[in-house]
Write a protein that holds these residues in place. Structure first.
Motif, PDB file in Angstrom:
ATOM      1  N   ASP A   1     -10.984  -3.355 -12.413  1.00 10.74           N
ATOM      2  CA  ASP A   1     -10.074  -3.802 -13.463  1.00 10.74           C
ATOM      3  C   ASP A   1      -8.713  -3.143 -13.251  1.00 10.74           C
ATOM      4  O   ASP A   1      -8.328  -2.201 -13.955  1.00 10.74           O
ATOM      5  CB  ASP A   1     -10.646  -3.440 -14.832  1.00 10.74           C
ATOM      6  N   LYS A   2      -7.983  -3.641 -12.263  1.00 12.94           N
ATOM      7  CA  LYS A   2      -6.683  -3.056 -11.945  1.00 12.94           C
ATOM      8  C   LYS A   2      -5.681  -3.257 -13.077  1.00 12.94           C
ATOM      9  O   LYS A   2      -4.850  -2.384 -13.346  1.00 12.94           O
ATOM     10  CB  LYS A   2      -6.137  -3.662 -10.652  1.00 12.94           C
TER      11      LYS A   2
ATOM     12  N   SER B   1      -0.897  -0.966  -7.679  1.00 13.05           N
ATOM     13  CA  SER B   1       0.467  -1.455  -7.496  1.00 13.05           C
ATOM     14  C   SER B   1       0.791  -1.587  -6.009  1.00 13.05           C
ATOM     15  O   SER B   1       0.288  -0.819  -5.186  1.00 13.05           O
ATOM     16  CB  SER B   1       1.462  -0.484  -8.148  1.00 13.05           C
ATOM     17  N   ASP B   2       1.627  -2.549  -5.708  1.00 11.11           N
ATOM     18  CA  ASP B   2       2.108  -2.719  -4.329  1.00 11.11           C
ATOM     19  C   ASP B   2       3.487  -2.103  -4.142  1.00 11.11           C
ATOM     20  O   ASP B   2       4.139  -2.353  -3.124  1.00 11.11           O
ATOM     21  CB  ASP B   2       2.158  -4.212  -3.972  1.00 11.11           C
ATOM     22  N   ASP B   3       3.929  -1.313  -5.104  1.00  9.41           N
ATOM     23  CA  ASP B   3       5.253  -0.708  -5.056  1.00  9.41           C
ATOM     24  C   ASP B   3       5.336   0.258  -3.871  1.00  9.41           C
ATOM     25  O   ASP B   3       4.657   1.286  -3.853  1.00  9.41           O
ATOM     26  CB  ASP B   3       5.519   0.039  -6.355  1.00  9.41           C
TER      27      ASP B   3
ATOM     28  N   LEU C   1       6.137   3.958  -4.696  1.00  9.09           N
ATOM     29  CA  LEU C   1       5.034   4.751  -5.230  1.00  9.09           C
ATOM     30  C   LEU C   1       4.166   5.283  -4.097  1.00  9.09           C
ATOM     31  O   LEU C   1       3.788   6.458  -4.077  1.00  9.09           O
ATOM     32  CB  LEU C   1       4.198   3.893  -6.179  1.00  9.09           C
ATOM     33  N   LYS C   2       3.848   4.423  -3.150  1.00  3.99           N
ATOM     34  CA  LYS C   2       3.037   4.859  -2.018  1.00  3.99           C
ATOM     35  C   LYS C   2       3.778   5.893  -1.166  1.00  3.99           C
ATOM     36  O   LYS C   2       3.187   6.829  -0.647  1.00  3.99           O
ATOM     37  CB  LYS C   2       2.631   3.642  -1.181  1.00  3.99           C
ATOM     38  N   SER C   3       5.097   5.720  -1.042  1.00  2.00           N
ATOM     39  CA  SER C   3       5.905   6.681  -0.294  1.00  2.00           C
ATOM     40  C   SER C   3       5.903   8.043  -0.986  1.00  2.00           C
ATOM     41  O   SER C   3       5.762   9.090  -0.334  1.00  2.00           O
ATOM     42  CB  SER C   3       7.336   6.156  -0.154  1.00  2.00           C
TER      43      SER C   3
END
Length: 232
Positions: free
Chosen positions: A152-153, A194-196, A199-201
């Motif tokens: 449940d993203k 999220s695909d942001d 955020l991953k960086s």
């Protein structure tokens, strides 16, 4: 990746229980029977904490379950009594921790869900209370993890966003390892919803830094290795 991360986080959800003293209740808004029940709930909660600290989580859960109805009634009767709101938040949190210790994971989300508005109320009233803020952040992250474990993203995403906001404030006030690991946990969760790329960086940079200085905790380490590009 997220399934392994979530499994590890669920098993580590037994955060330290916050010792709590309940305030007395006001006879004007509660019956004599309710006051007697509340006083018994205080005794049950205290016995539950003692059992939990001694590693007897079966007794702890039994005592917390006995205490909760009267504590709930006190908050219904006096919703603006912050001491008793805090008492209920702590009792629910303690019960969740005892259930985690018993590996009764399915019992935990409802307790966290119920506690969430009370922790928010406590933190809103006492924004400089670092312990309450840390507990609220942890509860948000764990609820996000539970939702993520069910894929449940959409439900998990706002919980991680709220947790990140709180954790950033905590790190700003005190950048110790505990606060940075909470922030990293929130970022790890959010990166799964999220695909942001920013955020991953951020998660990758933070993971690299904390792995380098040895402050990343065991729960975050597998995900940190992946985010930092050093996982297998």
């Amino acid at each position: 990746m997220y399934r392994a991360i979530v499994a590890a986080l669920l098993l580590s959800a037994s955060c330290p229980v916050v010792a709590q003293e309940a305030s007395s209740v006001t006879a004007a808004v509660m019956s004599q029977d309710q006051i007697v029940a509340f006083n018994k709930a205080v005794a049950d909660f205290t016995a539950g904490q003692q059992a939990q600290q001694a590693g007897d989580n079966v007794t702890a859960v039994t005592r917390y379950d006995a205490a909760l109805p009267a504590i709930r009634d006190s908050v219904k009767a006096q919703p603006d009594n912050l001491n008793n709101v805090n008492f209920l938040a702590n009792a629910l949190y303690a019960a969740a921790a005892a259930n985690v210790a018993l590996k009764k994971i399915d019992a935990v989300p409802p307790l966290y869900e119920e506690s969430l508005p009370y922790w928010r109320k406590v933190v809103d009233a006492k924004p400089t209370d670092a312990t309450s803020s840390m507990v609220l952040t942890s509860v948000l992250i764990q609820l996000g993890n539970f939702k993520l474990s069910k894929q449940d993203k959409e439900g998990a995403a706002p919980l991680y966003v709220e947790a990140m906001s709180l954790a950033r404030k905590s790190v700003g006030a005190n950048g110790n390892a505990a606060n940075r690991n909470l922030l990293l946990s929130a970022i790890i969760g959010a990166s799964q919803t999220s695909d942001d790329p920013a955020l991953k960086s951020e998660g990758a940079a933070m993971s690299k830094a904390m792995m380098a200085d040895g402050t990343v905790d065991a729960v975050n380490k597998p995900a940190a290795q992946i985010l930092a590009g050093s996982g297998k």
